[in-house]
Design a protein around this motif. Structure first.
Motif, short mmCIF file in Angstrom:
data_model
loop_
_atom_site.label_atom_id
_atom_site.label_comp_id
_atom_site.label_asym_id
_atom_site.label_seq_id
_atom_site.Cartn_x
_atom_site.Cartn_y
_atom_site.Cartn_z
N ILE A 26 0.84 -1.21 0.00
CA ILE A 26 0.00 0.00 0.00
C ILE A 26 0.87 1.25 0.00
O ILE A 26 0.55 2.25 -0.68
CB ILE A 26 -0.94 0.01 1.22
N ARG A 27 1.96 1.22 0.72
CA ARG A 27 2.89 2.36 0.72
C ARG A 27 3.41 2.63 -0.68
O ARG A 27 3.49 3.78 -1.13
CB ARG A 27 4.04 2.10 1.69
N LYS A 28 3.76 1.57 -1.42
CA LYS A 28 4.27 1.73 -2.78
C LYS A 28 3.22 2.33 -3.70
O LYS A 28 3.53 3.19 -4.55
CB LYS A 28 4.72 0.37 -3.33
N ILE A 29 1.97 1.91 -3.53
CA ILE A 29 0.90 2.46 -4.37
C ILE A 29 0.67 3.93 -4.06
O ILE A 29 0.42 4.74 -4.96
CB ILE A 29 -0.39 1.63 -4.17
N CYS A 30 0.79 4.29 -2.77
CA CYS A 30 0.68 5.71 -2.40
C CYS A 30 1.80 6.54 -3.02
O CYS A 30 1.59 7.68 -3.46
CB CYS A 30 0.72 5.86 -0.87
N GLN A 31 3.00 5.96 -3.09
CA GLN A 31 4.11 6.66 -3.74
C GLN A 31 3.81 6.88 -5.22
O GLN A 31 4.06 7.96 -5.75
CB GLN A 31 5.40 5.83 -3.58
N TYR A 32 3.31 5.87 -5.88
CA TYR A 32 2.96 5.97 -7.30
C TYR A 32 1.93 7.07 -7.54
O TYR A 32 2.05 7.85 -8.49
CB TYR A 32 2.46 4.61 -7.79
N LEU A 33 0.93 7.16 -6.66
CA LEU A 33 -0.11 8.17 -6.81
C LEU A 33 0.32 9.55 -6.32
O LEU A 33 -0.37 10.54 -6.56
CB LEU A 33 -1.38 7.74 -6.06
N GLY A 34 1.44 9.62 -5.62
CA GLY A 34 1.94 10.90 -5.12
C GLY A 34 1.21 11.41 -3.90
O GLY A 34 1.18 12.62 -3.64
N ILE A 35 0.62 10.50 -3.11
CA ILE A 35 -0.15 10.94 -1.94
C ILE A 35 0.49 10.54 -0.62
O ILE A 35 -0.10 10.76 0.45
CB ILE A 35 -1.59 10.40 -1.98
N LEU A 36 1.68 9.94 -0.66
CA LEU A 36 2.28 9.41 0.56
C LEU A 36 2.43 10.49 1.64
O LEU A 36 2.17 10.24 2.82
CB LEU A 36 3.65 8.78 0.25
N SER A 37 2.82 11.69 1.23
CA SER A 37 3.02 12.77 2.20
C SER A 37 1.72 13.26 2.81
O SER A 37 1.71 13.91 3.86
CB SER A 37 3.76 13.94 1.55
N GLU A 38 0.59 12.94 2.16
CA GLU A 38 -0.71 13.40 2.66
C GLU A 38 -1.40 12.38 3.56
O GLU A 38 -2.41 12.70 4.20
CB GLU A 38 -1.63 13.72 1.47
N VAL A 39 -0.87 11.18 3.60
CA VAL A 39 -1.48 10.12 4.40
C VAL A 39 -0.93 10.19 5.83
O VAL A 39 0.27 10.07 6.05
CB VAL A 39 -1.20 8.74 3.79
N LYS A 40 -1.82 10.38 6.77
CA LYS A 40 -1.42 10.51 8.17
C LYS A 40 -1.76 9.22 8.92
O LYS A 40 -2.92 8.91 9.17
CB LYS A 40 -2.14 11.69 8.83
N VAL A 41 -0.70 8.46 9.24
CA VAL A 41 -0.89 7.22 9.99
C VAL A 41 0.11 7.17 11.14
O VAL A 41 1.13 7.83 11.12
CB VAL A 41 -0.72 5.97 9.10
N ARG A 42 -0.23 6.37 12.11
CA ARG A 42 0.65 6.13 13.26
C ARG A 42 0.82 4.63 13.41
O ARG A 42 -0.15 3.88 13.49
CB ARG A 42 0.05 6.73 14.52
N ASP A 43 2.08 4.16 13.43
CA ASP A 43 2.35 2.74 13.60
C ASP A 43 2.01 2.31 15.03
O ASP A 43 2.23 3.06 15.98
CB ASP A 43 3.82 2.43 13.32
N VAL A 44 1.48 1.09 15.15
CA VAL A 44 1.22 0.56 16.49
C VAL A 44 2.55 0.14 17.11
O VAL A 44 3.58 0.09 16.44
CB VAL A 44 0.23 -0.62 16.44
N ASP A 45 2.53 -0.19 18.38
CA ASP A 45 3.76 -0.53 19.10
C ASP A 45 4.36 -1.82 18.56
O ASP A 45 3.64 -2.79 18.27
CB ASP A 45 3.47 -0.69 20.59
N ASP A 46 5.69 -1.85 18.45
CA ASP A 46 6.37 -3.05 17.95
C ASP A 46 6.22 -4.23 18.90
O ASP A 46 6.07 -5.37 18.47
CB ASP A 46 7.86 -2.77 17.74
N ASP A 47 6.28 -3.97 20.20
CA ASP A 47 6.23 -5.07 21.17
C ASP A 47 4.82 -5.54 21.47
O ASP A 47 4.61 -6.55 22.13
CB ASP A 47 6.93 -4.67 22.47
N CYS A 48 3.83 -4.80 20.97
CA CYS A 48 2.43 -5.21 21.15
C CYS A 48 1.60 -4.61 20.04
O CYS A 48 1.10 -3.49 20.16
CB CYS A 48 1.91 -4.78 22.52
N THR A 49 1.45 -5.36 18.94
CA THR A 49 0.60 -4.88 17.85
C THR A 49 -0.87 -5.14 18.16
O THR A 49 -1.74 -4.37 17.77
CB THR A 49 0.97 -5.56 16.53
#
Length: 502
Positions: A67-90
């Motif tokens: 999905i990240r690659k597709i966002c790069q292709y469309l040029g919207i990656l910088s507009e997508v606001k997401v927060r990764d969940v914790d590595d030790d507890c997804t």
């Protein structure tokens, strides 16, 4: 002149399909019946807070993710606001049967290690199980954004593809409790006993093992970013413009009508439920066998949801999802009976921009069959009656008591609660029986649940969760499939990869 396309429905599939085609030079018009675009990406305001309606967690946004690659292709990656969940507890699971918690960590090694702490005798089996997941998903060219010359026929893949999800887990894992734990994401993909195919389980699991992300300040901005790709290239995304009729002659769409006017194009793409699509055209438009087939495919179950505003500084923000489960043996029985409802649910605190230590809101999503609301099936939004409101209040009270088991004192943190039911999903999304995952997939009859994007009407295509895969990733990949039916096989896949390399 540019080739033109009309897309019926501005859900995730319609917007992604429109964005790709607009980027590739087609004149795109998207027609949406609701006042807000986005489908499951829609947000709404209540109690001064913004709540997601459907898309809460997203996979594939990690570095190298599809999905990240597709966002790069469309040029919207910088507009997508997401927060990764914790590595030790997804994800954190709670089974009420024995009041046991399980913590799932990120990555192959983290996933195995976190569960091997509780099931040490299964550590080697867990390793084989995870490797089997990645071996299975590695066979799907589209999922891996690889060019492919073969048709997407599941019967040509390895034997694991033809297993049920339940059977796939049992093939590698001996401990019955651990088998149930590994099936905890059933509510995300409409998992059912002796029905859900292994490949759906594997694809969802691999995305979340790689790392999940959450939308910050709601998912509506993602829909807006996709719409912007369309409009900046001369296209249109029109809300409050639902299609009322599709004129078909000699297996060719001539035009579509809304209450405001008539629209014509070279191609027409439907992002709405196929059974809803059939009601918008003469029954002779499709062969009787095709209509009967679509109408006979069972739908995945629906959902009941709570949208909770929390009192200020009363409940901590939790940077992972939590799953409440009743009994281990019921993990595959979601959507089959309401006698012991709820069998389980998803609980989460969505993040805001500059998220403080305390949460401002919480979301609860609970599988529910449509039969539970069948008595109000002929009612409309805001006119369902006092008995319906009382029923929602009773269901809400049941869920809040369950949350109290995981988080004692949670009830004291609540300022206000709003609830939605399968009827809400049906009416706002135009989805048959309020299904959250579209057509239900059955490993015993893979062909039945595989609805091609190409139809028997020459210039009408399909997109969305009822074709191939559902979920955020599945809908996005299907959009590529639909676009390549117009532009040519591997055209978009190759351009995505070229963008990532450059």
């Amino acid at each position: 002149m540019k080739e033109s396309v009309i897309i019926i429905g501005a859900g995730l599939g319609g917007l992604y399909t429109g964005a790709i085609l607009a980027k590739e030079g087609l004149q795109v018009t998207v027609l949406e019946k609701n006042a807000t675009i986005g489908g499951g990406l829609q947000t709404f305001q209540r109690f001064g807070e913004t709540f997601d309606t459907g898309m809460h967690v997203i996979g594939g946004m990690q570095q190298g993710g599809n999905i990240r690659k597709i966002c790069q292709y469309l040029g919207i990656l910088s507009e997508v606001k997401v927060r990764d969940v914790d590595d030790d507890c997804t994800d954190r699971l709670y089974f009420a049967e024995d009041k046991t918690y399980y913590t799932i960590a990120k990555g192959k090694e983290g996933f195995v290690a976190s569960l091997a702490k509780v099931f040490p005798q299964e550590e080697e089996n867990l390793k084989h199980y995870v490797e089997a997941i990645y071996h299975l998903t590695g066979q799907f060219d589209l999922f891996n954004l690889r060019p492919s010359e073969k048709q997407h026929n599941l019967l040509t893949y390895s034997d694991d593809v033809l297993l049920s999800a339940e059977g796939f887990i049992a093939k590698y894992i001996h401990d019955r409790r651990l088998r149930s734990v590994l099936a905890y994401m059933n509510p995300l993909y409409g998992g059912r006993k002796d029905q859900t195919p292994a490949y759906i389980h594997a694809i969802i699991c691999s995305l979340y093992i790689n790392g999940a992300s959450r939308f910050v300040d709601g998912s509506q901005h993602y829909a807006d970013a996709l719409a912007k790709v369309i409009t900046e290239r001369g296209g249109r995304v029109l809300a409050n413009e639902g299609v009322d009729w599709i004129e078909v002659k000699d297996r060719h769409v001539d035009f579509v009508k809304t209450r405001k006017g008539t629209y014509t194009a070279d191609y027409y793409i439907s992002d709405i439920h196929p059974c809803t699509l059939l009601t918008l055209m003469d029954e002779k438009a499709f062969p009787k066998s095709y209509r009967e087939r679509l109408n006979n495919i069972p739908n995945a179950y629906s959902a009941f949801a709570l949208y909770i505003k929390l009192k200020k500084d009363s409940f901590p923000y939790i940077n992972h999802s939590e799953y409440y489960m009743t009994r281990y043996d019921d993990i595959w029985n979601f959507g089959q009976s309401e006698k012991s409802w709820p069998m389980g649910f998803l609980f989460m605190t969505p993040p805001d921009d500059h998220q403080p230590a305390y949460a401002t809101k919480a979301l609860v999503t609970v599988p529910m069959i449509f039969e539970e609301v069948q008595q109000w099936a002929d009612t409309t939004v805001g006119h369902r009656g006092d008995d319906y409101l009382k029923w929602k209040e009773e269901k809400t009270a049941v869920l809040l008591r369950k949350i109290e088991e995981m988080h004692p004192g949670f009830g004291d943190c609540i300022e206000a609660v709003n609830a939605s039911s399968p009827l809400t999903i049906r009416d706002f999304y135009g989805v048959k029986e309020g299904s959250i995952c579209g057509f239900s997939k059955d490993y015993k009859n893979i062909a039945l649940s595989q609805v091609p994007v190409i139809t028997k009407i020459s210039n009408l295509l399909l997109t969305g969760q009822n074709n191939n895969l559902h979920g955020f990733c599945g809908v996005t990949l299907t959009a590529i499939n639909t676009c390549e039916a117009i532009l040519g096989q591997n055209v978009i896949i190759n351009k995505i990869n070229e963008t990532v390399r450059s």
